[in-house]
Design an enzyme around this catalytic site. Sequence first.
Site, PDB file in Angstrom:
ATOM      1  N   CYS A  57       0.845  -1.200   0.000  1.00  0.00           N
ATOM      2  CA  CYS A  57       0.000   0.000   0.000  1.00  0.00           C
ATOM      3  C   CYS A  57       0.877   1.246   0.000  1.00  0.00           C
ATOM      4  CB  CYS A  57      -0.903  -0.005   1.230  1.00  0.00           C
ATOM      5  SG  CYS A  57      -1.975   1.453   1.365  1.00  0.00           S
ATOM      6  N   CYS A  63       0.363   6.334   7.068  1.00  0.00           N
ATOM      7  CA  CYS A  63      -0.869   5.906   7.731  1.00  0.00           C
ATOM      8  C   CYS A  63      -0.554   5.048   8.941  1.00  0.00           C
ATOM      9  CB  CYS A  63      -1.743   5.134   6.743  1.00  0.00           C
ATOM     10  SG  CYS A  63      -3.249   4.436   7.458  1.00  0.00           S
ATOM     11  N   CYS A  66      -1.741   0.293   9.574  1.00  0.00           N
ATOM     12  CA  CYS A  66      -0.967  -0.951   9.492  1.00  0.00           C
ATOM     13  C   CYS A  66       0.420  -0.727  10.075  1.00  0.00           C
ATOM     14  CB  CYS A  66      -0.837  -1.417   8.042  1.00  0.00           C
ATOM     15  SG  CYS A  66      -2.403  -1.810   7.225  1.00  0.00           S
ATOM     16  N   CYS A 140      -6.282   2.401  -0.146  1.00  0.00           N
ATOM     17  CA  CYS A 140      -6.089   1.473   0.968  1.00  0.00           C
ATOM     18  C   CYS A 140      -6.205   0.027   0.498  1.00  0.00           C
ATOM     19  CB  CYS A 140      -7.119   1.753   2.059  1.00  0.00           C
ATOM     20  SG  CYS A 140      -7.029   0.634   3.469  1.00  0.00           S
ATOM     21  N   GLN A 240     -17.209  -9.112  13.947  1.00  0.00           N
ATOM     22  CA  GLN A 240     -15.868  -9.559  13.578  1.00  0.00           C
ATOM     23  C   GLN A 240     -15.398  -8.783  12.344  1.00  0.00           C
ATOM     24  OE1 GLN A 240     -14.016 -11.503  15.388  1.00  0.00           O
ATOM     25  NE2 GLN A 240     -15.593 -12.210  16.820  1.00  0.00           N
ATOM     26  N   GLU A 287     -25.100 -11.636  27.197  1.00  0.00           N
ATOM     27  CA  GLU A 287     -24.392 -10.446  26.705  1.00  0.00           C
ATOM     28  C   GLU A 287     -24.806  -9.258  27.568  1.00  0.00           C
ATOM     29  OE1 GLU A 287     -22.685  -7.318  25.129  1.00  0.00           O
ATOM     30  OE2 GLU A 287     -22.125  -9.333  24.433  1.00  0.00           O
ATOM     31  N   ASP A 335     -16.115 -15.309  24.653  1.00  0.00           N
ATOM     32  CA  ASP A 335     -15.437 -14.365  23.754  1.00  0.00           C
ATOM     33  C   ASP A 335     -15.391 -12.993  24.431  1.00  0.00           C
ATOM     34  OD1 ASP A 335     -14.345 -12.980  21.641  1.00  0.00           O
ATOM     35  OD2 ASP A 335     -16.132 -13.067  20.375  1.00  0.00           O
ATOM     36  N   CYS A 361      -8.961 -11.690  21.999  1.00  0.00           N
ATOM     37  CA  CYS A 361      -8.241 -10.658  21.263  1.00  0.00           C
ATOM     38  C   CYS A 361      -7.049 -10.145  22.072  1.00  0.00           C
ATOM     39  CB  CYS A 361      -9.175  -9.501  20.904  1.00  0.00           C
ATOM     40  SG  CYS A 361      -9.929  -8.684  22.327  1.00  0.00           S
TER      41      CYS A 361
END
Length: 404
Positions: A57, A63, A66, A140, A240, A287, A335, A361
């Site tokens: 990219c 940027c 990433c 992008c 997700q 939840e 999760d 995560c």
Amino acid sequence: MSHLIERLGHQGDGIAAGPVFAPMTLPGERVTGALDGQRLTDVRIEEPSDRRVAPPCRHFKACGGCQLQHADDAFVAEFKEGVVRAALKAHGIETTFLPIATSPAQARRRATFSARRTKKAAMAGFHGRASDVIIEIPDCRLLHPDLMRGIPVAEALAQQAGTRKGALDVAVCLSRNGLDVNASGGKALDGPLRALLAQMAEALDLARLSWDGEVIAMRQAPVQRFGAADVTPPPGAFLQATPQGEAALLADVSAALEGATRVVDLFAGCGTFALPLSEMARVHAVEGDAAMTEAMDAGWRKAQGLKQLSVEARDLFRRPLLPDELAKFDGAVIDPPRAGAEAQMAQLIAAKLPQIAYVSCNPVTFARDAAAAVAAGYRVDAVRVVDQFRWSSHVELVARLTRI
């Protein structure tokens, strides 16, 4: 003075002795630059690594979206798996690692753009590296092509309803019926602004437009499909990052719970796992956000051929499910957010559930929770790193825990 990069930190920066942090460098490289505290700026690569590649990219250097486009895919996979291995090793846990599941380029279906009014119009994009400067990203390589249409949407919203004081945050998500947009940080809602935003939703062909979480216009339901069910999530609901990542997580969760007939889904969101799992088992989904549980329940009621799904709105940090409540289940999927689920895992362990699928995560909090399970008689059968945030330092995983 030159510096030899010894390793990468968890944020993706190269680390030399000192420590000295050098962005966009790789282990084994010798670099020079201007030292600002512990951070090297104006970095020059004197001796490049053979793992270095040309970033795909053109926005990469400026940027901040990433961190690892300068490394080959195999290196990124090794780095992310290494982060998980190190977290588990700190607790003395060894396990089998399944092959990494990396989402392809241009697969991201959600993003939050920063948008700001300018003297003549507006601009939108991502923040620059370690900066609050907005970098425009017309080419992008991370976002799905259909999601890129969110950039001019963000610009239009900033121009018409942003303030001079700060940037507008515009969360854009792909749905089956178009773009689902939720903006925050702009002008306060009043009658004229509501009318203007409703007109803009029509002109910009949006499925739904929300302002600070309040729905302004819903021209079509911004549907997400989870298994056999269509769900309309509330504004800003968790999803997700890529369809491919979601499919990889779901496949391993399903495999981990094979044979279970009564499953509890903890931190269930809008039903990412609960709804597909209800094809094979009775599911109770818990939840903290009542709007999400309502959306999940509505989706289940409209679907065909699913087993019983019950939902519960409950703060699992303050009120985890207790062993007597968990006794009727023979499998669990959990999760949690980045903080992990220390309190809820303690109750799952006490309830001696035979099968647990853990989606995380944050490898550090996952390793902490897994260590508690191992100490109580569980085995971490397998772990898979799921790389939905391609070229970033972010690491996600799914693991199978079995009571011995």
